[in-house]
Design a protein around this motif. Sequence first.
Motif, PDB file in Angstrom:
ATOM      1  N   GLN A  97      -9.671  -0.198   2.712  1.00  0.00           N
ATOM      2  CA  GLN A  97      -9.635  -1.608   3.063  1.00  0.00           C
ATOM      3  C   GLN A  97     -10.723  -2.364   2.303  1.00  0.00           C
ATOM      4  O   GLN A  97     -11.803  -1.831   2.048  1.00  0.00           O
ATOM      5  CB  GLN A  97      -9.809  -1.789   4.567  1.00  0.00           C
ATOM      6  CG  GLN A  97      -8.697  -1.157   5.384  1.00  0.00           C
ATOM      7  CD  GLN A  97      -7.325  -1.700   4.997  1.00  0.00           C
ATOM      8  OE1 GLN A  97      -7.109  -2.903   4.956  1.00  0.00           O
ATOM      9  NE2 GLN A  97      -6.398  -0.796   4.704  1.00  0.00           N
ATOM     10  N   GLN A  98     -10.432  -3.602   1.967  1.00  0.00           N
ATOM     11  CA  GLN A  98     -11.365  -4.421   1.194  1.00  0.00           C
ATOM     12  C   GLN A  98     -12.714  -4.538   1.903  1.00  0.00           C
ATOM     13  O   GLN A  98     -13.766  -4.408   1.274  1.00  0.00           O
ATOM     14  CB  GLN A  98     -10.769  -5.802   0.944  1.00  0.00           C
ATOM     15  CG  GLN A  98     -11.594  -6.651   0.008  1.00  0.00           C
ATOM     16  CD  GLN A  98     -10.903  -7.949  -0.373  1.00  0.00           C
ATOM     17  OE1 GLN A  98      -9.918  -8.349   0.234  1.00  0.00           O
ATOM     18  NE2 GLN A  98     -11.406  -8.606  -1.375  1.00  0.00           N
ATOM     19  N   SER A  99     -12.709  -4.765   3.198  1.00  0.00           N
ATOM     20  CA  SER A  99     -13.966  -4.926   3.942  1.00  0.00           C
ATOM     21  C   SER A  99     -14.792  -3.632   3.916  1.00  0.00           C
ATOM     22  O   SER A  99     -16.021  -3.684   3.802  1.00  0.00           O
ATOM     23  CB  SER A  99     -13.696  -5.359   5.380  1.00  0.00           C
ATOM     24  OG  SER A  99     -12.883  -4.402   6.033  1.00  0.00           O
ATOM     25  N   ASP A 100     -14.133  -2.479   4.000  1.00  0.00           N
ATOM     26  CA  ASP A 100     -14.843  -1.198   3.937  1.00  0.00           C
ATOM     27  C   ASP A 100     -15.466  -0.994   2.563  1.00  0.00           C
ATOM     28  O   ASP A 100     -16.608  -0.537   2.441  1.00  0.00           O
ATOM     29  CB  ASP A 100     -13.901  -0.033   4.255  1.00  0.00           C
ATOM     30  CG  ASP A 100     -13.420  -0.050   5.690  1.00  0.00           C
ATOM     31  OD1 ASP A 100     -14.091  -0.655   6.555  1.00  0.00           O
ATOM     32  OD2 ASP A 100     -12.358   0.544   5.955  1.00  0.00           O
ATOM     33  N   GLN A 111     -16.286  -3.367   0.371  1.00  0.00           N
ATOM     34  CA  GLN A 111     -17.363  -4.338   0.190  1.00  0.00           C
ATOM     35  C   GLN A 111     -18.630  -3.892   0.923  1.00  0.00           C
ATOM     36  O   GLN A 111     -19.737  -4.013   0.389  1.00  0.00           O
ATOM     37  CB  GLN A 111     -16.925  -5.716   0.672  1.00  0.00           C
ATOM     38  CG  GLN A 111     -15.903  -6.351  -0.227  1.00  0.00           C
ATOM     39  CD  GLN A 111     -15.290  -7.613   0.357  1.00  0.00           C
ATOM     40  OE1 GLN A 111     -15.252  -7.787   1.582  1.00  0.00           O
ATOM     41  NE2 GLN A 111     -14.809  -8.486  -0.504  1.00  0.00           N
TER      42      GLN A 111
END
Length: 126
Positions: free
Chosen positions: A70-73, A75
């Motif tokens: 996931q993008q948030s992970d 980042q």
Amino acid sequence: MKDISQAELEVLKVLWQHSPATANQVVEALADASQWHEKTVKTLLNRLVTKGAVSFEKDGRAYLYSPVLQQSDYQLKESQSFIQRVFSGRIAPLVAGFAQHDKLAEQDIAELKQLIARWELENKND
């Protein structure tokens, strides 16, 4: 998870925005930003599958790719790594550097204030 190269990150960005997607759809999405051939994009997709960052399912003759990472992970992992390497794990010097050089927008400042206020509320009994 193994490190993601800059080229692989460009492919992931497409999948974070539009997934599931075929290799051809990823190629089309990257056409303006890169001069990569279809084979290059397929190689990058295969590397991401091998690294566990992307999964795929067969849909007739096509493969549909979706991000597992996931993008948030991503980042969070990358920002923590950067802060550790460059600022010895301290966030304040990073934010202070941006503030001193007028690189913080009003929206950034408002979001930082909200985050700090929320953190203080959640941690005031510690």
